[in-house]
Design a protein around this motif. Structure first.
Motif, PDB file in Angstrom:
ATOM      1  N   MET A   1     -55.551  14.790 -16.412  1.00  0.00           N
ATOM      2  CA  MET A   1     -55.614  15.576 -15.196  1.00  0.00           C
ATOM      3  C   MET A   1     -55.587  17.060 -15.585  1.00  0.00           C
ATOM      4  O   MET A   1     -54.731  17.485 -16.356  1.00  0.00           O
ATOM      5  CB  MET A   1     -54.425  15.199 -14.311  1.00  0.00           C
ATOM      6  N   ASP A   2     -56.515  17.828 -15.051  1.00  0.00           N
ATOM      7  CA  ASP A   2     -56.625  19.248 -15.382  1.00  0.00           C
ATOM      8  C   ASP A   2     -55.762  20.147 -14.501  1.00  0.00           C
ATOM      9  O   ASP A   2     -55.130  21.078 -15.000  1.00  0.00           O
ATOM     10  CB  ASP A   2     -58.078  19.713 -15.247  1.00  0.00           C
ATOM     11  N   LEU A   3     -55.745  19.892 -13.211  1.00  0.00           N
ATOM     12  CA  LEU A   3     -55.139  20.827 -12.268  1.00  0.00           C
ATOM     13  C   LEU A   3     -54.375  20.097 -11.178  1.00  0.00           C
ATOM     14  O   LEU A   3     -54.857  19.109 -10.628  1.00  0.00           O
ATOM     15  CB  LEU A   3     -56.238  21.685 -11.622  1.00  0.00           C
ATOM     16  N   SER A   4     -53.185  20.607 -10.875  1.00  0.00           N
ATOM     17  CA  SER A   4     -52.405  20.132  -9.726  1.00  0.00           C
ATOM     18  C   SER A   4     -52.270  21.294  -8.753  1.00  0.00           C
ATOM     19  O   SER A   4     -51.859  22.386  -9.130  1.00  0.00           O
ATOM     20  CB  SER A   4     -51.012  19.674 -10.154  1.00  0.00           C
ATOM     21  N   ILE A   5     -52.638  21.046  -7.507  1.00  0.00           N
ATOM     22  CA  ILE A   5     -52.508  22.036  -6.447  1.00  0.00           C
ATOM     23  C   ILE A   5     -51.371  21.560  -5.559  1.00  0.00           C
ATOM     24  O   ILE A   5     -51.395  20.451  -5.043  1.00  0.00           O
ATOM     25  CB  ILE A   5     -53.808  22.169  -5.640  1.00  0.00           C
ATOM     26  N   LEU A   6     -50.381  22.392  -5.389  1.00  0.00           N
ATOM     27  CA  LEU A   6     -49.135  22.006  -4.728  1.00  0.00           C
ATOM     28  C   LEU A   6     -48.887  22.912  -3.538  1.00  0.00           C
ATOM     29  O   LEU A   6     -49.097  24.120  -3.620  1.00  0.00           O
ATOM     30  CB  LEU A   6     -48.013  22.145  -5.752  1.00  0.00           C
ATOM     31  N   LEU A   7     -48.442  22.327  -2.439  1.00  0.00           N
ATOM     32  CA  LEU A   7     -48.059  23.175  -1.325  1.00  0.00           C
ATOM     33  C   LEU A   7     -47.006  22.510  -0.455  1.00  0.00           C
ATOM     34  O   LEU A   7     -47.041  21.311  -0.216  1.00  0.00           O
ATOM     35  CB  LEU A   7     -49.264  23.564  -0.470  1.00  0.00           C
ATOM     36  N   PRO A   8     -46.023  23.324  -0.024  1.00  0.00           N
ATOM     37  CA  PRO A   8     -45.125  22.860   1.026  1.00  0.00           C
ATOM     38  C   PRO A   8     -45.944  22.853   2.308  1.00  0.00           C
ATOM     39  O   PRO A   8     -46.650  23.825   2.589  1.00  0.00           O
ATOM     40  CB  PRO A   8     -44.014  23.907   1.052  1.00  0.00           C
ATOM     41  N   LYS A  72     -49.081  16.134 -12.140  1.00  0.00           N
ATOM     42  CA  LYS A  72     -49.577  15.492 -13.350  1.00  0.00           C
ATOM     43  C   LYS A  72     -50.549  16.363 -14.133  1.00  0.00           C
ATOM     44  O   LYS A  72     -50.942  16.009 -15.227  1.00  0.00           O
ATOM     45  CB  LYS A  72     -50.272  14.183 -12.981  1.00  0.00           C
ATOM     46  N   GLY A  73     -50.958  17.482 -13.565  1.00  0.00           N
ATOM     47  CA  GLY A  73     -51.971  18.312 -14.203  1.00  0.00           C
ATOM     48  C   GLY A  73     -51.423  19.161 -15.351  1.00  0.00           C
ATOM     49  O   GLY A  73     -50.237  19.445 -15.429  1.00  0.00           O
ATOM     50  N   LYS A  74     -52.345  19.566 -16.242  1.00  0.00           N
ATOM     51  CA  LYS A  74     -51.983  20.485 -17.323  1.00  0.00           C
ATOM     52  C   LYS A  74     -51.616  21.850 -16.751  1.00  0.00           C
ATOM     53  O   LYS A  74     -50.765  22.550 -17.275  1.00  0.00           O
ATOM     54  CB  LYS A  74     -53.138  20.642 -18.294  1.00  0.00           C
ATOM     55  N   LEU A  75     -52.311  22.228 -15.686  1.00  0.00           N
ATOM     56  CA  LEU A  75     -52.035  23.477 -14.972  1.00  0.00           C
ATOM     57  C   LEU A  75     -51.620  23.141 -13.550  1.00  0.00           C
ATOM     58  O   LEU A  75     -52.090  22.161 -12.981  1.00  0.00           O
ATOM     59  CB  LEU A  75     -53.290  24.359 -14.936  1.00  0.00           C
ATOM     60  N   ALA A  76     -50.757  23.966 -12.983  1.00  0.00           N
ATOM     61  CA  ALA A  76     -50.326  23.754 -11.608  1.00  0.00           C
ATOM     62  C   ALA A  76     -50.319  25.091 -10.883  1.00  0.00           C
ATOM     63  O   ALA A  76     -50.012  26.126 -11.470  1.00  0.00           O
ATOM     64  CB  ALA A  76     -48.927  23.130 -11.567  1.00  0.00           C
ATOM     65  N   CYS A  77     -50.687  25.050  -9.620  1.00  0.00           N
ATOM     66  CA  CYS A  77     -50.570  26.244  -8.793  1.00  0.00           C
ATOM     67  C   CYS A  77     -50.032  25.813  -7.438  1.00  0.00           C
ATOM     68  O   CYS A  77     -50.198  24.670  -7.019  1.00  0.00           O
ATOM     69  CB  CYS A  77     -51.910  26.953  -8.646  1.00  0.00           C
ATOM     70  N   HIS A  78     -49.339  26.714  -6.790  1.00  0.00           N
ATOM     71  CA  HIS A  78     -48.875  26.387  -5.440  1.00  0.00           C
ATOM     72  C   HIS A  78     -49.493  27.378  -4.464  1.00  0.00           C
ATOM     73  O   HIS A  78     -49.746  28.532  -4.778  1.00  0.00           O
ATOM     74  CB  HIS A  78     -47.350  26.321  -5.339  1.00  0.00           C
TER      75      HIS A  78
END
Length: 79
Positions: A1-8, A72-78
């Protein structure tokens, strides 16, 4: 997995539009989106594999912390 996008997330009516925007922007990558909030997934998003939902009634900063644990991503952003 390359990217995880996270948000409340509490505004479920915006989730489909956000997902579609991420889908258009991240076509080159394997990615996931993690919603953290008190509501369930709308029907339009329930059968999509790269979506996680974490139920939480906490404030946004705690929701981000809970979500980062399950990314699960190598990179994460919220957002």
């Amino acid at each position: 997995m390359d990217l995880s996008i996270l948000l409340p997330a509490i505004r479920t009516h915006c989730w489909l539009q956000l997902y579609e925007s991420c889908y258009q922007a991240c076509k080159k990558y394997v990615w996931e989106i993690v919603f953290v909030g008190p509501f369930g997934l709308p029907e339009s998003l329930q059968n999509i594999d790269n979506i996680q939902l974490i139920h939480s009634y906490a404030n946004p900063s705690v929701c981000i912390q809970k979500g980062m644990i399950s990314c699960k991503g190598k990179l994460a952003c919220h957002i």
